[in-house]
Scaffold this motif. Structure first.
Motif, PDB file in Angstrom:
ATOM      1  N   HIS A  93       0.839  -1.191   0.000  1.00  0.00           N
ATOM      2  CA  HIS A  93       0.000   0.000   0.000  1.00  0.00           C
ATOM      3  C   HIS A  93       0.877   1.245   0.000  1.00  0.00           C
ATOM      4  O   HIS A  93       1.811   1.349   0.792  1.00  0.00           O
ATOM      5  CB  HIS A  93      -0.912  -0.010   1.232  1.00  0.00           C
ATOM      6  N   SER A  94       0.634   2.188  -0.919  1.00  0.00           N
ATOM      7  CA  SER A  94       1.319   3.476  -0.958  1.00  0.00           C
ATOM      8  C   SER A  94       2.827   3.285  -1.157  1.00  0.00           C
ATOM      9  O   SER A  94       3.249   2.703  -2.156  1.00  0.00           O
ATOM     10  CB  SER A  94       0.990   4.267   0.302  1.00  0.00           C
ATOM     11  N   ASP A 118      -2.483   2.130  -4.881  1.00  0.00           N
ATOM     12  CA  ASP A 118      -2.048   3.523  -4.842  1.00  0.00           C
ATOM     13  C   ASP A 118      -0.535   3.672  -4.705  1.00  0.00           C
ATOM     14  O   ASP A 118      -0.029   4.322  -3.765  1.00  0.00           O
ATOM     15  CB  ASP A 118      -2.728   4.267  -3.678  1.00  0.00           C
ATOM     16  N   VAL A 211      -6.205   1.311  -7.826  1.00  0.00           N
ATOM     17  CA  VAL A 211      -6.221   2.690  -7.359  1.00  0.00           C
ATOM     18  C   VAL A 211      -7.641   3.017  -6.932  1.00  0.00           C
ATOM     19  O   VAL A 211      -8.618   2.517  -7.505  1.00  0.00           O
ATOM     20  CB  VAL A 211      -5.722   3.664  -8.453  1.00  0.00           C
ATOM     21  N   GLY A 212      -7.764   3.819  -5.891  1.00  0.00           N
ATOM     22  CA  GLY A 212      -9.081   4.208  -5.414  1.00  0.00           C
ATOM     23  C   GLY A 212      -9.739   5.216  -6.337  1.00  0.00           C
ATOM     24  O   GLY A 212      -9.077   6.127  -6.847  1.00  0.00           O
ATOM     25  N   SER A 215      -9.035   8.428  -4.852  1.00  0.00           N
ATOM     26  CA  SER A 215      -7.643   8.747  -4.560  1.00  0.00           C
ATOM     27  C   SER A 215      -7.205   9.959  -5.384  1.00  0.00           C
ATOM     28  O   SER A 215      -7.837  10.292  -6.390  1.00  0.00           O
ATOM     29  CB  SER A 215      -6.745   7.547  -4.870  1.00  0.00           C
ATOM     30  N   MET A 219      -2.134   9.933  -8.144  1.00  0.00           N
ATOM     31  CA  MET A 219      -1.988   8.501  -7.910  1.00  0.00           C
ATOM     32  C   MET A 219      -2.680   7.693  -9.007  1.00  0.00           C
ATOM     33  O   MET A 219      -2.194   6.636  -9.414  1.00  0.00           O
ATOM     34  CB  MET A 219      -2.527   8.129  -6.536  1.00  0.00           C
ATOM     35  N   ARG A 220      -3.800   8.192  -9.492  1.00  0.00           N
ATOM     36  CA  ARG A 220      -4.479   7.503 -10.594  1.00  0.00           C
ATOM     37  C   ARG A 220      -3.609   7.547 -11.846  1.00  0.00           C
ATOM     38  O   ARG A 220      -3.548   6.578 -12.616  1.00  0.00           O
ATOM     39  CB  ARG A 220      -5.852   8.119 -10.842  1.00  0.00           C
ATOM     40  N   ASP A 242     -10.804   5.711  -1.364  1.00  0.00           N
ATOM     41  CA  ASP A 242      -9.739   6.696  -1.463  1.00  0.00           C
ATOM     42  C   ASP A 242      -8.431   6.038  -1.034  1.00  0.00           C
ATOM     43  O   ASP A 242      -8.324   4.801  -1.031  1.00  0.00           O
ATOM     44  CB  ASP A 242     -10.069   7.939  -0.637  1.00  0.00           C
ATOM     45  N   HIS A 243      -7.445   6.853  -0.666  1.00  0.00           N
ATOM     46  CA  HIS A 243      -6.135   6.293  -0.337  1.00  0.00           C
ATOM     47  C   HIS A 243      -6.197   5.383   0.887  1.00  0.00           C
ATOM     48  O   HIS A 243      -5.453   4.401   0.971  1.00  0.00           O
ATOM     49  CB  HIS A 243      -5.133   7.427  -0.113  1.00  0.00           C
TER      50      HIS A 243
END
Length: 260
Positions: A93-94, A118, A211-212, A215, A219-220, A242-243
């Motif tokens: 994640h991230s 993301d 990806v959210g 988000s 990030m997308r 979202d994130h």
């Protein structure tokens, strides 16, 4: 709590939840395995997988060995895979998604499949400049021993809502978050550059990029760049997320892809 040792001798603390295919959970910035949202994620994922939830180096109950390098964090992931029996799926994640990509490139057959949610690279040169400035500000605060201020500046700088940042000190895990503030420098080092699309084209591990829907646009954009670059990568826009993705919303996607 269980422990494993990385190649440089760093002790890594981890918990194991559930049963099923092995899944290494690689968290993002300011997270650690006993943080309530991470525990909740791990327990949800454990409905379908054997989840290895670990403290990245410098966090929680894990040790640290300077100097920092991406390679050492990938060695940590390899230690977790070995603890899981020698092969495992990865969910990052991230900034953890950045590490999952690096592990896919470096660890070969030890990685079954990879899911990135993301991935937090900067998406263009303008963001690279502003993020670099944020990184300098955070590092200056860390150098001055101002961990609390560094954490707050980082979270605000990446766009976390002000009300949430204001409420964080009321959370039980806030003191631990402040203690691990020096590792923000690690996450910034992982995410300060544009997506490595040329290197990503060399990934040979089945990969899914998620990806959210809510988000950040950057990030997308990054998710799209990586999906195009990684051979055969799957892409999913997760509706309503979202994130800070809901594990309940994510689990069916993980299960469909990782249990093929």
């Amino acid at each position: 709590m269980k422990t494993a040792r990385s190649k440089d001798g760093t002790m890594l603390a981890y918990d194991v939840h559930g049963s099923g295919p092995a899944l290494i959970y690689i968290t993002g910035a300011s997270c650690f395995r006993s943080f309530k949202p991470i525990r909740q994620d791990a327990r949800e994922f454990a409905k379908e997988f054997t989840v290895y939830s670990y403290d990245r180096r410098g966090r929680g109950d894990s040790g640290d060995t300077p100097p920092y390098s991406v390679e050492r964090e990938v060695d940590d992931i390899e230690a977790m895979i070995d603890a899981a029996g020698g092969r495992a799926n990865l969910y990052g994640h991230s900034s953890g998604a950045v590490l999952a990509l690096e592990a896919a490139l470096r660890l070969g057959d030890k990685v079954n499949r990879v899911v990135m949610y993301d991935p937090a690279y900067v998406h263009d040169e303008a963001e690279k400049l502003t993020y670099g400035q944020l990184g300098q500000k955070v590092q200056k605060l860390l150098d001055g021993g101002k961990n609390k201020e560094a954490m707050i500046s980082f979270l605000k700088g990446i766009g976390m809502p002000g009300i949430f940042v204001w409420l964080l000190p009321l959370f039980p895990g806030w003191k631990t978050m402040v203690a691990l503030a020096p590792t923000l420098a690690y996450d910034i080092a992982l995410t300060r550059d544009l997506p490595p699309v040329d290197r990503a084209a060399q990934v040979a591990v089945p990969t899914q990029v998620i990806v959210g829907e809510k988000s950040p646009a950057g990030m997308r954009d990054v998710a799209g760049q990586l999906t195009k670059a990684i051979p055969g990568a799957r892409f999913e826009l997760l509706a309503g997320q979202d994130h800070m993705v809901s594990a309940k919303a994510l689990l069916p996607v993980l299960s469909r892809f990782l249990k093929q």
